[in-house]
Design a protein around this motif. Structure first.
Motif, PDB file in Angstrom:
ATOM      1  N   TYR A  68      28.906   2.089 -57.172  1.00  0.00           N
ATOM      2  CA  TYR A  68      29.128   2.161 -58.579  1.00  0.00           C
ATOM      3  C   TYR A  68      30.203   1.356 -58.962  1.00  0.00           C
ATOM      4  CZ  TYR A  68      27.253   6.961 -57.867  1.00  0.00           C
ATOM      5  OH  TYR A  68      26.246   7.972 -57.703  1.00  0.00           O
ATOM      6  N   LEU A 109      29.721   5.315 -52.971  1.00  0.00           N
ATOM      7  CA  LEU A 109      29.627   6.819 -52.671  1.00  0.00           C
ATOM      8  C   LEU A 109      28.335   7.420 -52.571  1.00  0.00           C
ATOM      9  CD1 LEU A 109      32.276   7.500 -55.598  1.00  0.00           C
ATOM     10  CD2 LEU A 109      32.906   7.463 -53.139  1.00  0.00           C
ATOM     11  N   GLN A 148      26.009  10.537 -53.780  1.00  0.00           N
ATOM     12  CA  GLN A 148      25.794  11.214 -55.093  1.00  0.00           C
ATOM     13  C   GLN A 148      26.810  12.336 -55.094  1.00  0.00           C
ATOM     14  OE1 GLN A 148      23.556   9.986 -57.491  1.00  0.00           O
ATOM     15  NE2 GLN A 148      23.473  11.328 -58.891  1.00  0.00           N
ATOM     16  N   GLU A 173      29.772  12.858 -53.901  1.00  0.00           N
ATOM     17  CA  GLU A 173      31.060  12.579 -53.943  1.00  0.00           C
ATOM     18  C   GLU A 173      31.174  11.957 -55.542  1.00  0.00           C
ATOM     19  OE1 GLU A 173      31.903  10.791 -49.752  1.00  0.00           O
ATOM     20  OE2 GLU A 173      30.646   9.700 -51.124  1.00  0.00           O
ATOM     21  N   SER A 174      30.207  11.217 -56.168  1.00  0.00           N
ATOM     22  CA  SER A 174      30.388  11.026 -57.638  1.00  0.00           C
ATOM     23  C   SER A 174      30.620  12.096 -58.499  1.00  0.00           C
ATOM     24  CB  SER A 174      29.432  10.054 -57.758  1.00  0.00           C
ATOM     25  OG  SER A 174      28.082  10.388 -57.858  1.00  0.00           O
ATOM     26  N   HIS A 180      33.628  12.994 -60.853  1.00  0.00           N
ATOM     27  CA  HIS A 180      33.330  13.061 -62.439  1.00  0.00           C
ATOM     28  C   HIS A 180      33.819  14.507 -62.807  1.00  0.00           C
ATOM     29  CE1 HIS A 180      31.438  12.719 -66.188  1.00  0.00           C
ATOM     30  NE2 HIS A 180      30.852  14.066 -65.836  1.00  0.00           N
TER      31      HIS A 180
END
Length: 52
Positions: free
Chosen positions: A32, A37, A39, A41-42, A46
């Motif tokens: 990113y 990271l 998916q 974790e992102s 968010h």
């Protein structure tokens, strides 16, 4: 066999294959820019950003 049953089995197989692709994609780390990271974790970062 019944054509509808064959079609149903084919649709379920496609659904299973799609699920495997999603699972494989989610298990790969993504870059990113500032961090690498998974998916999930992102998505958590968010959500925390939206709802501190």
């Amino acid at each position: 066999m019944d054509k509808r049953y064959d079609l149903y089995c084919q649709m379920i197989n496609e659904l299973d294959e799609g699920s495997r692709f999603i699972q494989e994609y989610d298990s790969i780390p993504h870059d990113y820019g500032a961090a690498v990271l998974y998916q999930a974790e992102s998505q958590i970062i968010h959500l925390v950003g939206r709802i501190p």
